[in-house]
Design a protein around this motif. Structure first.
Motif, PDB file in Angstrom:
ATOM      1  N   SER A 559       0.826  -1.217   0.000  1.00 19.84           N
ATOM      2  CA  SER A 559       0.000   0.000   0.000  1.00 19.84           C
ATOM      3  C   SER A 559       0.858   1.264   0.000  1.00 19.84           C
ATOM      4  CB  SER A 559      -0.940   0.007   1.210  1.00 19.84           C
ATOM      5  OG  SER A 559      -0.264   0.370   2.393  1.00 19.84           O
ATOM      6  N   ARG A 562       1.212   2.445  -3.598  1.00 16.19           N
ATOM      7  CA  ARG A 562       0.017   2.454  -4.454  1.00 16.19           C
ATOM      8  C   ARG A 562      -0.309   3.851  -4.953  1.00 16.19           C
ATOM      9  NH1 ARG A 562      -5.530  -0.871  -3.139  1.00 16.19           N
ATOM     10  NH2 ARG A 562      -6.675  -0.299  -5.031  1.00 16.19           N
ATOM     11  N   THR A 574      -4.085  -3.436   0.215  1.00 11.62           N
ATOM     12  CA  THR A 574      -3.413  -3.521  -1.084  1.00 11.62           C
ATOM     13  C   THR A 574      -2.633  -4.828  -1.212  1.00 11.62           C
ATOM     14  OG1 THR A 574      -3.142  -1.104  -1.088  1.00 11.62           O
ATOM     15  CG2 THR A 574      -1.782  -2.367  -2.634  1.00 11.62           C
TER      16      THR A 574
END
Length: 671
Positions: A559, A562, A574
């Protein structure tokens, strides 16, 4: 000279003869308990025991199910129980060629059979042709003699034809006398049509190796009463047939130690001083301990201490006369000592083996010096009680032994097998109705039997997996394939991918990360962890950080890469797939599972809302009753594999930027 093949059987659980190739250095017999590994070793030991104490016995050794029928023909047709095939080395062959006047080629082999009447039957495939041919080249011989030699097929027939031959030629006379002597030398031997074969065997005999067998039964005890030992030795001498009932392996072991120290049991009664006796035994003990520590790396602060003293407070027979006490002192614990037989079984085995081996070598040489006779060492489950790494150390000792003696040992430990030397392994199995079988065919063996080999290979693969100092731990193989592909893409785009000397290690899920961190961290390797993010911190990883097993700056989740505007910050749940372009991921997903999807292309707008593309797809499949696999969901790796197969077309600029940032931070953490 090397033993190259051993054929054993019928013998105990070996119902049918088993022909086994023997490695020139080390042969490993691997099999389950009760498979017959020890049986094979004992058969070899009884065939040619170096100490001459072992022999075959029908009652003990012939397979029980057939022994009654065999007894009827034993006297007339004794079964061969062991056939040993040997290959002399080039130097030995050259020597015999000169002595016999023959032309044996390199790689020459001959065999010796042993039957249940303990008779030796030799098989040497050599004819007199070469000898006779060489003799005919002697121009000093008369034409008549040379003519007889050319027509003869054996030395014996040539000698018979020349018996009445009269010649004033001195060369003829010398030759005729020489042939007579060669024939006469075989008069007491049966079945030797070709004199050369007999002479070849006689000259090779001193080089034929004998067998020495060692097992756990031969370990040194913690204490032994010397007066009782002396009486047992007397009883054994008076009744040799029952000597084994008096002299047990532990007694043999102590006798071996005393023999090495040049101490006789009579010395304890003839006024020899305590200090003199103890100093002799301690000198040997120190020497042996030094030899052990050359290979024993588990605790190098150990030493063997020996004392000789009476103790009237002991239970019989230790309360009469002097006792010999063996103790192990540990300098690491301020010199605390414990009885020899209460310490590490592995150290005891090692020390006892050296006593036994050194003693046996002395017994084989009348001069009292270490024997240079050729031996094959038979080790039954050596180092069984050792720690896994100590077993690996012990393999080095076996290699050391094999420099001067062939070694055959049994094991069912994966750490007692060199995974890069599986050609040395022979699989031993006990098959229904067939009995014990020994084979070098690993593929056709019972999975339970070859489990140690599989474990050894697994250990080797694991070690090779972590060959670099820098390791990135990820959860699964999907992450591995995507990261490897994206590293190449980033580099092609002019960026910096994952450092070349880093290894990506899939650990099989976040739950296994702690185990891998503990194992790899203990080896002093640099680690980083990259994991899927569930939306909250992972307690296991935080625990590793708090225990200082892992640095906080070495823990990453997907994450953090991202959102390109918030790199390094935790965001929404994620997976690695969420760093890829979702629309292109859906195209690949639809093509991989087109059959299951009814050849329909699913697009991102068809999916229910959510943070993770994988989770959204799985919800869609469930809501539409689409089964891609029986357990639900789909194979993430199948899509990842297809994705990276055409990675250039499946990447956007944002995807490359995300992975470039990821590799930059991970490289910094690993360095």
């Amino acid at each position: 000279m090397k033993l190259v093949r051993a054929t054993v059987g019928p013998f105990r659980s070996i119902n049918e003869p088993q022909s086994v190739s023997i490695d020139p250095d080390v042969t490993v017999l691997v099999g389950m308990n009760e498979a017959g590994k020890t049986v094979f070793l004992k058969a070899l030991h009884k065939a040619k025991d170096a100490l001459g104490k072992e022999s075959f016995n029908i009652t003990d050794d012939y397979p029980r199910k057939d022994v009654t029928a065999y007894r009827r023909r034993h006297e007339e047709e004794p079964d061969v129980v062991v056939r040993l095939t040997y290959r002399p080395d080039a130097r030995e062959i050259e020597r015999v060629n000169k002595l016999v006047g023959i032309e044996l080629a390199d790689g020459f082999e001959f065999s010796v059979n042993y039957d249940y009447q303990n008779q030796r039957i030799n098989s040497v495939n050599v004819t007199d042709e070469a000898v006779l041919k060489k003799l005919t080249l002697n121009t000093a011989l008369s034409e008549g003699v040379r003519g007889i030699l050319k027509e003869a097929t054996t030395i014996r027939s040539a000698s018979n034809k020349l018996a009445g031959f009269e010649s004033p030629n001195d060369a003829d006379t010398a030759l005729i006398e020489s042939l007579k002597k060669r024939v006469a030398a075989t008069d007491g031997a049966k079945g030797w049509d070709h004199i050369s074969a007999y002479e070849v065997l006689i000259n090779f005999m001193p080089s034929i190796p004998s067998f020495l067998y060692f097992s756990d039964y031969d370990l040194l005890p913690g204490k032994l009463n010397l007066q009782d030992l002396k009486q047992r030795v007397k009883n054994a001498a008076a009744d040799p047939a029952n000597a084994s009932k008096q002299i047990e392996p532990k007694h043999q072991a102590v006798l071996a130690l005393l023999r090495m120290a040049e101490v006789d049991l009579e010395d304890f009664d003839n006024g020899k001083s305590y200090e003199e006796l103890k100093s002799q035994i301690e000198a040997v003990s120190i020497s042996l301990t030094d030899q052990v520590l050359e290979f024993w790396k588990q605790n190098e602060d150990l030493e063997v201490e020996i004392d000789i003293r009476p103790d009237a407070s002991e239970a019989a027979p230790f309360n009469v006369g002097p006792n010999i006490y063996l103790r192990i002192r540990n300098r690491r614990h301020r010199g605390v000592s414990t009885p020899f037989d209460q310490r590490s079984r592995g150290f005891i085995w090692f020390f006892s083996f050296l006593v036994w081996f050194d003693s046996v070598q002395h017994q084989l040489d009348a001069t009292g010096k270490a024997s240079n006779k050729s031996l094959v060492l038979l080790l039954d489950e050596p180092a069984l009680a050792l720690h896994a790494l100590a077993q690996t150390d012990f393999l080095s000792y076996i290699d050391h032994l094999s420099e001067s003696n062939q070694v055959i040992y049994t094991t069912h430990s994966p750490f007692m097998v060199h995974s890069d030397r599986l050609h040395q392994v022979r699989v031993v199995e006990d098959k229904v109705k067939i009995g014990t079988t020994v084979s070098d065919n690993l593929s056709g063996s019972d999975p339970r039997t070859i489990f140690p080999l599989q474990a050894a290979l697994g250990w080797n693969l694991a070690q090779n997996l972590f060959v670099t100092k820098f390791n990135l731990l990820v959860e699964g193989i999907s992450e591995l394939s995507i990261l490897q592909a994206m590293s190449h893409v980033v580099e092609t785009a002019g960026g910096v991918g994952l450092m070349n000397n880093a290894t990506i290690v899939p650990v099989g899920g976040l739950s296994n990360v702690a185990t891998f961190v503990s194992l790899l961290g203990a080896n002093g390797l640099n680690l980083a962890v990259l994991h899927d993010y569930s939306g909250r911190s992972e307690q296991k990883l935080e625990s590793l950080v708090s225990q200082k097993l892992l640095k906080k700056k070495s823990v990453f989740n997907f994450s953090q890469f991202r959102d390109l505007s918030k790199l390094g910050e935790d965001s929404v749940a994620t997976d690695v797939e969420d760093l890829l372009d979702p629309d292109r991921y859906m195209v690949v997903f639809s093509s991989v599972f087109q059959k299951e999807l009814g050849h329909k292309t699913i697009v991102q707008s068809d999916l229910p809302p959510g943070d993770r593309i994988v989770g959204r797809i799985e919800k869609y499949l469930l809501a539409n009753s689409i089964k891609i696999r029986p357990s639900g969901g789909y194979n993430h790796y199948a899509v990842a594999s297809a994705m990276v197969g055409n990675i250039a077309e499946n990447c956007t600029d944002d995807t490359v930027a995300r992975f470039a940032a990821l590799f930059k931070d991970i490289n910094a953490a690993l360095k």
